[in-house]
Design an enzyme around this catalytic site. Structure first.
Site, PDB file in Angstrom:
ATOM      1  N   GLN A   1      -4.381  -1.710   9.794  1.00  0.00           N
ATOM      2  CA  GLN A   1      -4.250  -3.045   9.211  1.00  0.00           C
ATOM      3  C   GLN A   1      -4.790  -4.107  10.176  1.00  0.00           C
ATOM      4  O   GLN A   1      -4.390  -4.156  11.341  1.00  0.00           O
ATOM      5  CB  GLN A   1      -2.780  -3.327   8.871  1.00  0.00           C
ATOM      6  CG  GLN A   1      -2.558  -4.629   8.134  1.00  0.00           C
ATOM      7  CD  GLN A   1      -3.227  -4.662   6.760  1.00  0.00           C
ATOM      8  OE1 GLN A   1      -3.168  -3.709   6.010  1.00  0.00           O
ATOM      9  NE2 GLN A   1      -3.868  -5.770   6.462  1.00  0.00           N
TER      10      GLN A   1
ATOM     11  N   LYS B   1       0.835  -1.205   0.000  1.00  0.00           N
ATOM     12  CA  LYS B   1       0.000   0.000   0.000  1.00  0.00           C
ATOM     13  C   LYS B   1       0.871   1.257   0.000  1.00  0.00           C
ATOM     14  O   LYS B   1       0.609   2.208  -0.740  1.00  0.00           O
ATOM     15  CB  LYS B   1      -0.942  -0.013   1.211  1.00  0.00           C
ATOM     16  CG  LYS B   1      -2.056  -1.047   1.079  1.00  0.00           C
ATOM     17  CD  LYS B   1      -2.770  -1.322   2.393  1.00  0.00           C
ATOM     18  CE  LYS B   1      -3.782  -2.449   2.224  1.00  0.00           C
ATOM     19  NZ  LYS B   1      -4.399  -2.872   3.492  1.00  0.00           N
TER      20      LYS B   1
ATOM     21  N   ASP C   1     -11.089   2.550   4.261  1.00  0.00           N
ATOM     22  CA  ASP C   1     -11.321   1.106   4.223  1.00  0.00           C
ATOM     23  C   ASP C   1     -12.810   0.787   4.135  1.00  0.00           C
ATOM     24  O   ASP C   1     -13.185  -0.343   3.822  1.00  0.00           O
ATOM     25  CB  ASP C   1     -10.725   0.428   5.469  1.00  0.00           C
ATOM     26  CG  ASP C   1      -9.390  -0.258   5.186  1.00  0.00           C
ATOM     27  OD1 ASP C   1      -9.148  -0.600   4.012  1.00  0.00           O
ATOM     28  OD2 ASP C   1      -8.609  -0.449   6.129  1.00  0.00           O
TER      29      ASP C   1
END
Length: 291
Positions: free
Chosen positions: A96, A52, A119
């Site tokens: 994460q 990412k 997200d």
């Protein structure tokens, strides 16, 4: 049978975003800034976050990687997220997953400012998705929709079967496919571990999205001729023939299922690259809405 190549679609998405960032820079405007939070040193998480950050560099985004120890208290982690919420330069925040067991994932997700929730996991984002309102969509389902759009796959009136009901993939995928959009307008059946007659249901499907995390679960006798198969699974399976000691397997028995399909995603190289591309698209959108 045609391969749905996530690498190709992902690159096209990233190229478009790179061009837009170039235009922002030329106009002296702010470029998107993604902040990633990594707790501990889980190998898979390290890989995901690394890719990412690398993609941010490739497109021209600013990125921040906040590394925190495995034993950090929940309170301190929530504080760190609040600091990112309050930083006007940060447009998108991702934490994460998975997190260490002593930390509540739900609390962490709910602490992220919904305007920075790239997200798409926040309950506010999920609620807007259900109501058909503009919102950040979870990156994997969003990426799959971008792929269906890129390959101009006809979904209108089709029967889609989604195997898996997670808040990250299964549920949002079912909502997107049933929405009055293009792609969309499917009749959707959601299947899970308690579904009876799963094989019979799958055999009715024009589109199958397999997102249950069990390697090669979907076999050729579950798929009808001409179906579109989207494989979200990615599992490391021990393999002594490989130098690294494992193979990457999807939820679909690709070798035997693919000859029956009109379109199918490979693993790796299918849905995975699209997840990161969609995250980058969400981050760009967050920047545009905030500035």
């Amino acid at each position: 049978m045609q391969i749905l190549d996530g690498q190709v679609v992902s690159q096209a998405t990233k190229d478009e975003l790179k061009m837009k960032v170039g235009q922002l820079t030329a106009a002296g405007k702010k470029v998107p800034h993604l902040a990633a939070v990594l707790v501990g040193s889980n190998g898979a998480s390290e890989t995901y976050v690394g890719s990412k950050v690398k993609t941010c560099e490739e497109i021209g985004y600013k990125s921040t990687l906040l590394r925190l120890p495995e034993d950090i208290s929940e309170f301190k982690l929530l504080q760190a997220i609040e600091d990112l919420n309050n930083d006007p330069d940060v447009d998108g925040i991702l934490v994460q997953l998975p997190l260490p067991k002593h930390i509540s994932e739900a609390k962490v997700i709910e602490t992220i400012d919904p305007s920075k929730d790239v997200d798409g996991f926040h309950p506010m984002s999920a609620g807007k998705l259900v109501q058909g309102l503009p919102t950040f969509v979870s990156a994997t389902p969003h990426g799959i929709m971008l792929m269906l759009e890129h390959y101009k796959i006809d979904t209108k009136g089709k029967h889609a079967v989604v195997i898996g009901r997670s808040n990250i993939v299964g549920r949002p995928m079912s909502i997107l496919l049933s929405a009055n959009t293009n792609p969309g307008n499917c009749t959707v059946t959601v299947c899970h571990s308690q579904t009876k007659n799963l094989k019979e249901i799958c055999l009715q499907a024009d589109i199958i999205v397999a997102a249950l995390g069990r390697p090669e679960f979907v076999t050729a006798d579950m798929v009808k001729e001409g179906a579109v198969v989207i494989d979200v699974g990615i599992t490391r399976v021990a393999d002594t023939t490989k130098k690294r000691g494992y193979s990457i397997k999807g939820d679909v028995d690709f070798q035997n299922v693919s000859p029956k399909c009109s379109y199918i995603t490979p693993v790796p190289g299918g849905v995975g690259p699209m997840t990161i591309a969609a995250l980058m698209a969400n981050t760009y959108r967050a920047c545009m809405e905030r500035n």
